[in-house]
Write a protein that holds these residues in place. Structure first.
Motif, PDB file in Angstrom:
ATOM      1  N   PHE A   1      27.623 -11.982  85.092  1.00 60.99           N
ATOM      2  CA  PHE A   1      26.604 -11.141  84.453  1.00 60.99           C
ATOM      3  C   PHE A   1      25.618 -12.024  83.690  1.00 60.99           C
ATOM      4  O   PHE A   1      25.880 -13.200  83.426  1.00 60.99           O
ATOM      5  N   ASN A   2      24.495 -11.425  83.344  1.00 63.48           N
ATOM      6  CA  ASN A   2      23.425 -12.124  82.647  1.00 63.48           C
ATOM      7  C   ASN A   2      23.452 -11.712  81.167  1.00 63.48           C
ATOM      8  O   ASN A   2      23.051 -10.605  80.827  1.00 63.48           O
ATOM      9  N   PRO A   3      23.893 -12.591  80.267  1.00 58.18           N
ATOM     10  CA  PRO A   3      23.997 -12.225  78.855  1.00 58.18           C
ATOM     11  C   PRO A   3      22.646 -11.959  78.194  1.00 58.18           C
ATOM     12  O   PRO A   3      22.590 -11.265  77.177  1.00 58.18           O
ATOM     13  N   VAL A   4      21.564 -12.461  78.764  1.00 58.03           N
ATOM     14  CA  VAL A   4      20.246 -12.214  78.167  1.00 58.03           C
ATOM     15  C   VAL A   4      19.924 -10.722  78.211  1.00 58.03           C
ATOM     16  O   VAL A   4      19.236 -10.202  77.331  1.00 58.03           O
ATOM     17  N   GLU A   5      20.463 -10.019  79.213  1.00 60.93           N
ATOM     18  CA  GLU A   5      20.218  -8.579  79.314  1.00 60.93           C
ATOM     19  C   GLU A   5      20.829  -7.816  78.145  1.00 60.93           C
ATOM     20  O   GLU A   5      20.418  -6.695  77.847  1.00 60.93           O
ATOM     21  N   LEU A   6      21.795  -8.414  77.457  1.00 61.79           N
ATOM     22  CA  LEU A   6      22.426  -7.770  76.304  1.00 61.79           C
ATOM     23  C   LEU A   6      21.688  -8.078  74.999  1.00 61.79           C
ATOM     24  O   LEU A   6      21.955  -7.453  73.976  1.00 61.79           O
ATOM     25  N   TYR A   7      20.803  -9.054  75.047  1.00 60.08           N
ATOM     26  CA  TYR A   7      20.105  -9.474  73.826  1.00 60.08           C
ATOM     27  C   TYR A   7      18.912  -8.558  73.561  1.00 60.08           C
ATOM     28  O   TYR A   7      18.094  -8.299  74.442  1.00 60.08           O
ATOM     29  N   ASP A   8      18.798  -8.078  72.350  1.00 60.70           N
ATOM     30  CA  ASP A   8      17.699  -7.200  71.944  1.00 60.70           C
ATOM     31  C   ASP A   8      16.528  -8.071  71.487  1.00 60.70           C
ATOM     32  O   ASP A   8      16.553  -8.624  70.386  1.00 60.70           O
ATOM     33  N   THR A   9      15.516  -8.175  72.322  1.00 61.38           N
ATOM     34  CA  THR A   9      14.392  -9.061  72.014  1.00 61.38           C
ATOM     35  C   THR A   9      13.572  -8.572  70.819  1.00 61.38           C
ATOM     36  O   THR A   9      12.755  -9.325  70.290  1.00 61.38           O
ATOM     37  N   ARG A  10      13.814  -7.349  70.385  1.00 66.82           N
ATOM     38  CA  ARG A  10      13.119  -6.866  69.179  1.00 66.82           C
ATOM     39  C   ARG A  10      13.562  -7.645  67.955  1.00 66.82           C
ATOM     40  O   ARG A  10      12.896  -7.618  66.914  1.00 66.82           O
ATOM     41  N   ARG A  11      14.685  -8.359  68.072  1.00 68.16           N
ATOM     42  CA  ARG A  11      15.166  -9.176  66.956  1.00 68.16           C
ATOM     43  C   ARG A  11      14.317 -10.424  66.762  1.00 68.16           C
ATOM     44  O   ARG A  11      14.398 -11.082  65.727  1.00 68.16           O
ATOM     45  N   ILE A  12      13.557 -10.758  67.779  1.00 67.44           N
ATOM     46  CA  ILE A  12      12.719 -11.957  67.679  1.00 67.44           C
ATOM     47  C   ILE A  12      11.530 -11.634  66.792  1.00 67.44           C
ATOM     48  O   ILE A  12      10.744 -10.746  67.078  1.00 67.44           O
ATOM     49  N   HIS A  13      11.458 -12.345  65.716  1.00 64.91           N
ATOM     50  CA  HIS A  13      10.304 -12.170  64.838  1.00 64.91           C
ATOM     51  C   HIS A  13       9.636 -13.532  64.724  1.00 64.91           C
ATOM     52  O   HIS A  13      10.271 -14.562  64.659  1.00 64.91           O
ATOM     53  N   GLY A  14       8.369 -13.491  64.755  1.00 63.41           N
ATOM     54  CA  GLY A  14       7.607 -14.719  64.626  1.00 63.41           C
ATOM     55  C   GLY A  14       6.444 -14.477  63.687  1.00 63.41           C
ATOM     56  O   GLY A  14       6.213 -13.347  63.254  1.00 63.41           O
ATOM     57  N   PRO A  15       5.726 -15.516  63.371  1.00 64.55           N
ATOM     58  CA  PRO A  15       4.595 -15.323  62.476  1.00 64.55           C
ATOM     59  C   PRO A  15       3.544 -14.436  63.131  1.00 64.55           C
ATOM     60  O   PRO A  15       3.310 -14.529  64.334  1.00 64.55           O
ATOM     61  N   VAL A  16       2.972 -13.569  62.360  1.00 66.48           N
ATOM     62  CA  VAL A  16       1.899 -12.720  62.851  1.00 66.48           C
ATOM     63  C   VAL A  16       0.596 -13.338  62.359  1.00 66.48           C
ATOM     64  O   VAL A  16       0.371 -13.444  61.157  1.00 66.48           O
ATOM     65  N   TYR A  17      -0.200 -13.801  63.286  1.00 61.08           N
ATOM     66  CA  TYR A  17      -1.447 -14.443  62.929  1.00 61.08           C
ATOM     67  C   TYR A  17      -2.599 -13.464  63.103  1.00 61.08           C
ATOM     68  O   TYR A  17      -2.664 -12.738  64.086  1.00 61.08           O
ATOM     69  N   LYS A  18      -3.475 -13.464  62.128  1.00 56.95           N
ATOM     70  CA  LYS A  18      -4.689 -12.686  62.254  1.00 56.95           C
ATOM     71  C   LYS A  18      -5.627 -13.489  63.150  1.00 56.95           C
ATOM     72  O   LYS A  18      -5.867 -14.675  62.903  1.00 56.95           O
ATOM     73  N   ARG A  19      -6.110 -12.864  64.199  1.00 61.76           N
ATOM     74  CA  ARG A  19      -6.984 -13.571  65.123  1.00 61.76           C
ATOM     75  C   ARG A  19      -8.300 -13.904  64.425  1.00 61.76           C
ATOM     76  O   ARG A  19      -8.939 -13.049  63.827  1.00 61.76           O
ATOM     77  N   VAL A  20      -8.667 -15.172  64.493  1.00 63.43           N
ATOM     78  CA  VAL A  20      -9.904 -15.634  63.892  1.00 63.43           C
ATOM     79  C   VAL A  20     -10.924 -15.830  64.997  1.00 63.43           C
ATOM     80  O   VAL A  20     -10.608 -16.361  66.061  1.00 63.43           O
TER      81      VAL A  20
END
Length: 197
Positions: free
Chosen positions: A60-79
């Protein structure tokens, strides 16, 4: 890890990988990794493991069990540059006028640096009084057709041989040009962080 086997990649491994990228990894400039970079890495791992499942290398593919919503990164305001700021740059001298010419051309045509440093005169098509760029994009592999307006044409150098570069002798590393832009933008009265990108 060069010793890690496919069957050892578990949900815990995927979670640890994402958390490491979110909390510890940094860009060469020391900034946190972008959300898209982390998501893309996890997605690429998922693609490899999906292939391994199809080939019956793993069950099986364990990535399918990972909730990608947990990935948080910096939110940049587009300049972005306003038309008044662009006009100010046009009026202001730059320590490297050829970088100014290239930057302004890029602003009016929307091409990446990686595509401009490989742009040849054979990519610049003149037909029926119109000029356009027909080029395979370096990053996406897609062919683009960019009509050149009057202002963009004004930033083209004098036409050379078909195989010659439109903008010759540019550094492979964009940092050199960004350094010139960082000095040029404030001279034009622009307080924003401006880069070629």
């Amino acid at each position: 890890s060069p010793d890690l086997r496919l069957w050892e990649v578990s949900l815990d491994f995927v979670t640890a990988l994402a958390e490491n990228m979110m909390n510890r990894e940094r860009t060469t400039a020391g900034e946190p990794l972008a959300h898209a970079t982390i998501s893309g890495t996890v997605s690429s791992l998922g693609s490899v493991l999906r292939y391994a499942v199809r080939k019956r290398m793993i069950k099986f593919n364990p990535v399918e069990l990972y909730d990608t919503r947990r990935i948080h990164g910096p939110v940049y305001k587009r300049v972005y540059l306003t038309s008044d700021e662009l006009k100010a740059l046009v009026r202001t001298g730059c320590q490297e006028e050829r970088y100014k010419q290239l930057f302004l051309f890029a602003c009016f045509v929307g091409l990446r640096y990686s595509d401009l440093i490989t742009l040849r005169w054979s990519d610049v098509i003149e037909e029926n009084g119109e000029i356009r760029i027909e080029k395979m994009m370096h990053k996406t592999g897609h062919m683009v057709y960019v009509p050149l307006g009057k202002i963009a044409r004004g930033y083209l150098p004098e036409r050379g041989e078909p195989d010659s570069l439109v903008f010759p002798d540019l550094p492979r590393n964009i940092g050199t040009i960004d350094e010139a832009i960082r000095q040029w933008a404030p001279d034009a009265g622009i307080g924003k962080k401006v880069t070629f990108y």
